[in-house]
Design a protein around this motif. Structure first.
Motif, PDB file in Angstrom:
ATOM      1  N   TYR A  72       4.228  -9.814  -7.031  1.00 36.28           N
ATOM      2  CA  TYR A  72       3.467 -10.144  -5.824  1.00 36.28           C
ATOM      3  C   TYR A  72       4.269  -9.699  -4.617  1.00 36.28           C
ATOM      4  N   TYR A  73       3.551  -9.100  -3.641  1.00 37.82           N
ATOM      5  CA  TYR A  73       4.171  -8.681  -2.381  1.00 37.82           C
ATOM      6  C   TYR A  73       3.236  -9.019  -1.228  1.00 37.82           C
ATOM      7  N   PRO A  74       3.765  -9.448  -0.118  1.00 36.36           N
ATOM      8  CA  PRO A  74       2.913  -9.604   1.060  1.00 36.36           C
ATOM      9  C   PRO A  74       2.615  -8.233   1.658  1.00 36.36           C
ATOM     10  N   ASP A  75       1.630  -8.171   2.505  1.00 36.63           N
ATOM     11  CA  ASP A  75       1.220  -6.897   3.100  1.00 36.63           C
ATOM     12  C   ASP A  75       2.348  -6.247   3.898  1.00 36.63           C
ATOM     13  N   SER A  76       3.232  -7.060   4.446  1.00 38.22           N
ATOM     14  CA  SER A  76       4.291  -6.521   5.304  1.00 38.22           C
ATOM     15  C   SER A  76       5.246  -5.581   4.564  1.00 38.22           C
ATOM     16  N   LYS A  93       4.328  -4.375   1.122  1.00 38.86           N
ATOM     17  CA  LYS A  93       3.626  -3.760  -0.013  1.00 38.86           C
ATOM     18  C   LYS A  93       3.689  -2.242   0.101  1.00 38.86           C
TER      19      LYS A  93
END
Length: 122
Positions: free
Chosen positions: A59-63, A65
């Motif tokens: 999982y990665y946040p948009d900041s 990714k």
């Protein structure tokens, strides 16, 4: 008692890359979901990557990714964070953490490392 030790932080120019490592002692990382978090001066802690124990899902946040990649080598009891295309706003202290509840994003924090400084600047 388990410990996590991060390394790999450095001063890097914008657009550069770094690979952070998180080595565990006294606990087997294969039994934990692992997360990387960061804290920049004056900002709240932010989760930047997570990898599950059971199937390696991430999982990665948009900041971050598309720029950051988390991976694990259970044989070496180590988790990595590959960071590419670094920006000045990535400057922070980066921490790894482990949670026995195998979810991403992490549900809790059983162990924390001491952190490693990443500075992105020209």
């Amino acid at each position: 008692q388990g410990q996590l030790v991060e390394s790999g932080g450095a001063l890097v120019q914008p657009g550069g890359s770094l690979r952070l490592s998180c080595v565990a002692a006294g606990l087997s990382l294969q039994n934990y979901a692992i997360g990387w978090y960061r804290r920049a001066p004056g900002k709240e802690r932010e989760g930047v990557a997570c990898i599950s124990a059971s199937d390696g899902s991430t999982y990665y946040p948009d900041s971050v990714k598309g720029r950051f990649t988390i991976s694990r080598d259970d044989a070496k009891n180590t988790v990595f964070l590959q960071m590419n295309s670094l920006k000045s706003e990535d400057t922070a202290v980066y921490y790894c953490t482990a949670d026995h509840i195998d979810t991403c994003p992490l549900a809790g924090f059983d162990f924390w490392g001491q952190g490693t400084q990443v500075t992105v600047s020209s």
